[in-house]
Motif scaffolding. Sequence first.
Motif, PDB file in Angstrom:
ATOM      1  N   VAL A 139       0.871  -1.187   0.000  1.00  0.00           N
ATOM      2  CA  VAL A 139       0.000   0.000   0.000  1.00  0.00           C
ATOM      3  C   VAL A 139       0.903   1.231   0.000  1.00  0.00           C
ATOM      4  O   VAL A 139       1.474   1.598   1.037  1.00  0.00           O
ATOM      5  N   ARG A 162      -7.769  -6.415  -2.869  1.00  0.00           N
ATOM      6  CA  ARG A 162      -7.632  -5.086  -3.471  1.00  0.00           C
ATOM      7  C   ARG A 162      -8.893  -4.256  -3.261  1.00  0.00           C
ATOM      8  O   ARG A 162      -8.815  -3.070  -2.880  1.00  0.00           O
ATOM      9  N   ALA A 216      -3.752  -0.572  -3.739  1.00  0.00           N
ATOM     10  CA  ALA A 216      -2.988  -1.774  -3.390  1.00  0.00           C
ATOM     11  C   ALA A 216      -2.276  -2.301  -4.627  1.00  0.00           C
ATOM     12  O   ALA A 216      -2.886  -2.482  -5.677  1.00  0.00           O
TER      13      ALA A 216
END
Length: 316
Positions: A200, A264, A282
């Motif tokens: 992230v 995600r 992500a």
Amino acid sequence: MCHARCGLDESGIIKIAASLNGVICGPRSGEITEEVLWKNLIQNAKRMYFWKDVHRRFVGASASFLTYFGLHSVKELIGKTDEDMGWHINPAPFKEDEQEVLRSGKKLYLRKGNCIIHGMNRDIIASKIPVYRDGRVIGLLGSVIDAEVCQKFFAEEKKLTYIDPVTCLANARGISDGMYSYLIERWRTGRNFAMIEVYVPEYREIVQLYGDSSGDCLLREIGKILRDFGGTGCVIGRVEGAFFCLLMNYGGKEEVRELARKIRASVEKLRKAGQWSGNCSARITATYADHASRDRSAYIRGLTDMILSSRDNEEL
């Protein structure tokens, strides 16, 4: 005085300490005598000590021993055997060990057993050695450790070694350990496994703008997402920063892809962590076990080739 509580007068302390033949410091120092050392040992040592005569009757015990067994005074102990105290559901192993020590002078270490402590049957570890005077066994000296306390301590130490303190997921070492377990299963059964890497990128900026507390909140939220979707059948951990790994067995690659899509979507729904609010993204990569890891020898050859292919090397 503690030594009185433990069943010894001054001369008794000196005699027992001398019988242990412990030369603690050189003859010139004169600061830490055997007598002083013994007094401090029986008064302050966390480990529990006791000593008995040739008939297995208690002669004395350390303050820690008395506390552990719930005794207010050594007088409750002196002159009695284990059987008299009624501490063991099965006293035979303890009795046999002590008889062997007294009969043959054998030293017995780390013997497992059970003892009733405050109404609970607890696991203990006992060690016993003979006490000599003029070449003759005159008794025994023993020590006791609560096995459950030790086990809890080492389990906590191991947990700290393998667990990420922020997310309570595996740390890098825990992931490595999990990877090896998956490899062993692959070598044994040929079962396929994959590693999903989740990164992230917004985490770094969140820490810079809002501090570690907000960054930690985000890490915990990501960890919760991975745990929710990974379930109990995956090894999940954080390597560093906002870089996470998930190890899983799989039947087909689409199974891995579907899990990645769910992860995600949930990460991108995050809108708040601590003082931060905004959007997250992500970056997800899946790596699949290939022919290079099909067996142990192939895996080792692959590692060797990787190491030898490094340009930073020299012949020694």
